[in-house]
Design an enzyme around this catalytic site. Structure first.
Site, PDB file in Angstrom:
ATOM      1  N   ASP A 459     -12.465  -0.578   6.925  1.00  0.00           N
ATOM      2  CA  ASP A 459     -13.650  -1.251   7.417  1.00  0.00           C
ATOM      3  C   ASP A 459     -13.377  -2.756   7.506  1.00  0.00           C
ATOM      4  OD1 ASP A 459     -15.404  -1.703   4.324  1.00  0.00           O
ATOM      5  OD2 ASP A 459     -13.515  -0.672   4.558  1.00  0.00           O
ATOM      6  N   GLU A 678      -5.561 -10.265  -0.885  1.00  0.00           N
ATOM      7  CA  GLU A 678      -5.876  -8.884  -0.511  1.00  0.00           C
ATOM      8  C   GLU A 678      -5.067  -8.421   0.691  1.00  0.00           C
ATOM      9  OE1 GLU A 678      -9.989  -6.534   0.790  1.00  0.00           O
ATOM     10  OE2 GLU A 678      -9.627  -8.572   1.468  1.00  0.00           O
TER      11      GLU A 678
END
Length: 809
Positions: A459, A678
């Site tokens: 997502d 990340e």
């Protein structure tokens, strides 16, 4: 001038404990400060005295002599005597020119500082230079402050430490510990903090599953004993994932209880204690599904087998009480799961458990495989996720309304036209749409796909825009093939080809068809018969057939998602096509075509991008970048490709890709104060990402505390793929262009001039004009397929070995 020393006059500050130079901070900075009486004349100047060699700034050059190769060198390792607070002040004042409490290449300071040497009691100084040494100094000072130190003797070797060794050490001894959580009386305050909570209520709330009265009473007792927590304890109904009920919790978000164990409290009594687990980090402060799989691979490399094992225990608990392995362990995730990795995760851990009690190990694995079988039948091959016509599974979760965990403005551009249509503000429309007062079927369809995107873990991406719930994605089919082979292999090899299921649930019919799925009341029950390996191998072989039928594209030499509604392939080129290699469901010929024809589409300077630029399409103000599209690179895609390539015998390709990604990580670590983010922009080699949520793991002061879960794991796993020479080259930040550029098989796909132009690099353009730049390395063109590597079952079926590269370590 060196930062002033403020220890008492007339004494020397000594440190004679001789701790290992590269030990973790708690070992290195533990203990007390020690003083001895001064016995040298120079020591009398230590209070308020500094060397008279101030740097010159302004219009003059910095008058610091350059170090030369023939300079006199000390025979003993150099150590510095440092006043912690004063040096922090000076470093930040002098070097942190952008005020972010980090020392990076973008700061405009002199990148030079004199420190007093310990052997002279601070009288003589030595210069430390450059971003890396200064940022390491700032990190060490912050760690010393954490341990209550006012003054330290600091080894120069900690400032010049090999960056690969330093990052790997920090991950192993610091980051994993900082990311570890427990849900019990001691850990509730930390785990209940939720950056995604937009309700304004910050008091912790915990939801306990139905059927766990002892656990509910435990948390009520915690609430009574710690009234300052204002802990709200709620017990969930027997079916906690009912969409209407889950939507009713939107304004009452809370942490979900996880598995606990009984331990002795030292008084002869048994008490409940939370089982530790690792969270991804930053705004993701709960147990996640597929993050945990990749995190566990890193934990296994670093020897934390029991910590990884506990995460599987939590997944078993979630399947039992919440019906699935949840997207995350918060109330708003109760309807959603994520990509399934439980079987491989359990088998990897099982193979590294202590062999002294194999019976207990088998009992543990049995619980994990039983849970995986339940999840398989009740979630992944059950409707609505199963499409009975094709037999393909889809990400298609239940749910109602707008996902509450997103940022407040995330859906504004979607909701505005509907709000205008009804003459309402976006906030008013959102409230009425969520409570069902306003019906908008078109919007319902949008959020069906949006929830599916979130369940996919990707997502968001244009690959799934407004269609995800209809797609039989190639990644999900590969993962379920691996489930089927893993379950069959475990039943045959560990459980003597018979496995009893203890929980009662419906077994989905095989092979699937619209007719067989029409009447679930006629399905078999799980307790009606034993599970045999032959059935699971047949399921795997059948799934391989439908993957080839619906997802493989021979002309394009790539696997694609299949749209079960439009009944055609979705031609977005995704790097998840290579998950078929990890799962073992590609033939040798398909593997060769993937590598020789398609790998180059995804391989860039920093590793593998999520998808191709062509598939993503044009980016504009009205069509912004999505974080799971080109040019972004994520740890799961790298690890899956490394393991898959090695599995089929393409170890050199796996090593090259691992080198690229670890080079990108290491240069960011060196240049940006130890950052471990990340994700990355793998084309620009940058962690400064502006897509959607930006980047996680980059907002810290002075010292990185936790990195980011799966990026930490990617580094530790990736290092196991590198040769000694590769590891040394990464440590010196040798670009892949240089390291691989001299390979006789390298076939540059584009010129260095084009690369420099794409990155607006004036220096690169100038070097290219002078014809001094190295060619950009691209994957070698393979002229022929390698010899077959398939292993066959006695019954003629291809076996996927569950002992992956990470496991064999």
């Amino acid at each position: 001038m060196a930062p002033a020393l403020t220890h008492p006059t007339g004494v020397n500050f000594i440190d004679e404990q001789h701790r290992p130079v590269h030990s973790d901070a708690s070992t290195y900075y533990g203990g007390e400060e020690r003083f001895s009486r001064s016995r040298t004349y120079s020591a009398s100047f230590t209070h308020g005295y500094g060397p008279k060699r101030p740097p010159v700034f302004g219009d003059e050059w910095h008058q610091r002599s350059r170090r030369m190769s023939h300079d006199e060198k000390s025979s003993a390792p150099r150590r510095f005597l440092i006043d912690v607070e004063e040096t922090i002040r000076v470093v930040l004042e002098q070097e942190d020119t952008d005020g972010d409490f980090q020392i990076s290449v973008t700061d405009a300071g002199p990148k030079l500082m004199a420190l007093g040497t310990a052997t002279s009691n601070g009288f003589k100084t030595f210069d430390i230079r450059g971003t890396y040494m200064l940022s390491n100094l700032l990190q060490e000072l912050a760690l010393a402050r954490d341990h209550g130190r006012k003054r330290i003797v600091l080894d120069e070797a900690r400032l010049t430490e090999n960056p690969v060794d330093r990052l790997s050490r920090m991950i192993k001894y610091s980051f994993w510990n900082a990311l570890t959580r427990r849900i019990d009386g001691e850990g509730l305050e930390i785990i209940c903090a939720d950056p995604k909570n937009r309700t304004g209520r910050v008091n912790p709330r915990i939801y306990v599953p139905h059927g766990e009265p002892a656990m509910a009473e435990y948390y009520r007792k915690v609430a009574r004993e710690k009234p300052h927590l204002n802990l709200d304890v709620q017990v969930l109904p027997p079916k906690p994932d009912d969409p209407v009920f889950v939507k009713s919790l939107n304004n009452k978000p809370g942490i979900l209880a996880l598995a606990m164990q009984e331990v002795d409290n030292g008084k002869g009594q048994k008490v409940l204690k939370g089982i530790p687990f690792v969270v991804p980090g930053a705004r993701f402060n709960e147990l996640y599904n597929w993050d945990s799989y990749f995190i566990s691979l890193g934990l296994l490399v670093d020897g934390y087998v029991n910590l990884a094992k506990g995460m599987v225990d939590h997944f078993i608990f979630e399947i039992k009480h919440y019906g699935k392995i949840l997207n995350g362990s918060r109330s708003y995730y109760l309807c959603r799961t994520q990509p399934p990795f439980l079987t491989d995760m359990a088998l990897q851990i099982y193979n590294q458990l202590d062999r002294s009690d194999m019976d207990e190990n088998r009992r543990w694995l049995k619980r994990a495989i039983q849970a995986a079988i339940k999840e398989y039948h009740t979630i992944w091959v059950a409707e609505p996720r199963m499409d009975p016509k094709t037999g393909l599974s889809r990400y298609r979760p239940d749910g109602l309304g707008i996902p509450p965990e997103t940022e407040a403005t995330h859906f504004t551009h979607i909701l505005e036209p509907y709000a205008e249509k009804h003459g309402l503000s976006v906030l008013e429309f959102s409230e009425r749409y969520n409570d069902g007062t306003i019906k908008e079927p078109e919007l319902d369809e949008y959020f069906l796909h949006d929830r599916a995107v979130r369940e996919s873990g990707h997502d968001t991406t244009y690959r799934f825009e407004k269609r995800c719930a209809n797609l039989g994605t190639i990644d999900l089919q590969a993962l379920l093939y691996k489930y089927e082979v893993d379950i069959g292999t475990a039943i045959r090899e560990v459980f003597d080809d018979e496995l009893e299921l203890e929980e009662d649930f419906a077994l989905t019919p095989f092979p699937p068809s619209p007719e067989s799925y029409a009447d679930p009341s006629r399905w078999e029950r799980s307790t009606s018969r034993l599970q045999k390996s032959e059935e699971w191998f047949r399921r795997a072989e059948w799934r391989k057939g439908i993957i080839d039928k619906y997802c493989w594209n021979e002309s394009k030499a790539l696997y694609f998602d299949y749209d079960t509604v439009q009944e055609k392939q979705s031609l977005y080129e995704s790097v998840t096509a290579f998950w078929t290699l990890w799962a073992g469901c590609a033939s040798e010929e398909q593997c060769w075509k993937l590598i020789s024809h398609s790998l180059k589409k995804f391989e860039v300077l920093g590793g593998l991008v999520s998808g191709t630029e062509e598939s993503r399409g044009k980016i504009s103000l009205d069509r912004p970048n999505r974080q799971w599209d080109y040019p972004y690179a994520w740890p799961p895609h790298q690890i899956m490709a490394w393991v898959g390539l090695e599995r089929y015998g393409y170890l050199e390709d796996a090593q090259r890709l691992a080198y690229r990604f670890l080079y990108m990580m290491t240069t960011a670590f060196v240049d940006f104060n130890g950052v471990v983010p990340e994700k990355f922009d793998a084309v620009k080699l940058s962690h400064l990402v502006d897509a959607e949520y930006g980047n996680q793991g980059i907002d810290f002061k002075m010292v990185p505390r936790e990195g980011f879960g799966w990026m930490n794991a990617a580094y530790q796993v990736g290092l196991t793929y590198l040769s000694t020479g590769m590891r040394r080259a990464v440590a010196t930040c040798t670009s892949p262009e240089v390291f691989f550029g001299q390979s006789p098989n390298a076939q540059p796909a584009y010129s260095s001039q084009a690369y420099a132009a794409a990155n607006n690099d004036p220096l690169g353009l100038a070097m290219d004009t002078l014809k001094l730049s190295s060619p950009v390395m691209q994957p070698a063109t393979l002229s022929q397929a390698p010899p077959a590597l398939e292993q066959e079952h006695p019954d003629g079926q291809q076996q996927a070995q569950y002992g992956s590269h990470a496991e064999s370590r």
